[in-house]
Design a protein around this motif. Structure first.
Motif, mmCIF file in Angstrom:
data_model
loop_
_atom_site.group_PDB
_atom_site.id
_atom_site.type_symbol
_atom_site.label_atom_id
_atom_site.label_comp_id
_atom_site.label_asym_id
_atom_site.label_seq_id
_atom_site.Cartn_x
_atom_site.Cartn_y
_atom_site.Cartn_z
ATOM 1 N N TRP A 121 0.840 -1.205 0.000
ATOM 2 C CA TRP A 121 0.000 0.000 0.000
ATOM 3 C C TRP A 121 0.872 1.252 0.000
ATOM 4 O O TRP A 121 0.638 2.172 -0.788
ATOM 5 C CB TRP A 121 -0.927 -0.023 1.222
ATOM 6 N N LEU A 122 1.887 1.274 0.858
ATOM 7 C CA LEU A 122 2.777 2.436 0.943
ATOM 8 C C LEU A 122 3.498 2.697 -0.381
ATOM 9 O O LEU A 122 3.735 3.849 -0.753
ATOM 10 C CB LEU A 122 3.796 2.245 2.063
ATOM 11 N N SER A 123 3.828 1.621 -1.099
ATOM 12 C CA SER A 123 4.554 1.788 -2.366
ATOM 13 C C SER A 123 3.677 2.351 -3.477
ATOM 14 O O SER A 123 4.181 2.852 -4.479
ATOM 15 C CB SER A 123 5.172 0.455 -2.808
ATOM 16 N N ARG A 124 2.353 2.279 -3.307
ATOM 17 C CA ARG A 124 1.437 2.725 -4.359
ATOM 18 C C ARG A 124 0.620 3.956 -3.979
ATOM 19 O O ARG A 124 0.057 4.618 -4.842
ATOM 20 C CB ARG A 124 0.496 1.579 -4.731
ATOM 21 N N ALA A 125 0.524 4.259 -2.689
ATOM 22 C CA ALA A 125 -0.241 5.424 -2.241
ATOM 23 C C ALA A 125 0.507 6.703 -2.587
ATOM 24 O O ALA A 125 1.728 6.697 -2.797
ATOM 25 C CB ALA A 125 -0.461 5.341 -0.728
#
Length: 141
Positions: A121-125
Motif C-alpha cells: 500500500w505504501l509503495s502505491r499510495a
C-alpha cells in the motif's frame, strides 16, 4: 517477549488490504479481487496465466496473488529463499511485485502478511497519504 503471530489465512489478505485507508476493491476480468489506492493496484488476485504453473502437471495455478513491493531489493529479499511462499516468474522481471499462491499463504504469519501488504500500500499510495499513514501508525520493523 515477542508476540507470536498466528498463521495467515486467505481471508486475511482481503481484510488487511481493505483495512488500509482510501482503498477500493474493483473486480478484474474474471471477477477476481483487485485492491487499489488512488486508482493504483497494490494487491490483486490473478486469473490463471501460462507463466505460473505446476512444474509436475503443467496446470496453471488458479490461486496466484500479486503484491507490490517498494523496491527490487525488497522483491529479491522475498523471493530468493526457495522455501519462501513468495515467487516470481520471467513475466514479472523488472516489475516491482511478488507472487504468492493462496494455498501457501498459511506459511506466513498474519503479522508478516500485514507488513507485506502495508508495504505494498505504501509503495502505491500518494506521498501525502503514505506520510499521513506512517505518522499515525507504528510500523513494526
Amino acid at each position: 517477549m515477542a508476540t507470536v503471530s498466528r498463521r495467515a489465512r486467505l481471508a486475511d489478505v482481503h481484510e488487511l488490504a481493505t483495512g488500509m485507508p482510501f482503498v477500493s476493491r474493483v473486480d478484474g476480468p474474471g471477477g477476481n479481487a483487485v485492491y487499489q489506492v488512488g486508482g493504483k493496484s497494490f494487491v490483486f488476485f490473478r486469473n490463471p496465466r501460462p507463466d505460473a504453473f505446476d512444474p509436475e502437471t503443467g496446470e496453471r495455478y488458479t490461486d496466484v496473488i500479486v503484491i507490490w513491493v517498494p523496491s527490487e531489493s525488497d522483491k529479491l529479499a522475498l523471493v530468493q529463499d526457495p522455501d519462501s511462499p513468495f515467487f516470481t516468474t520471467p513475466h514479472f522481471n523488472g516489475h516491482l511485485s511478488v507472487l504468492v499462491r493462496g494455498s501457501r499463504i498459511g506459511e506466513l504469519g498474519k503479522q508478516e502478511l500485514a507488513e507485506v501488504i502495508q508495504d505494498a500500500w505504501l509503495s502505491r499510495a500518494s506521498r501525502k497519504r503514505a506520510a499521513d499513514w506512517l505518522a499515525a501508525n507504528t510500523v513494526v520493523e
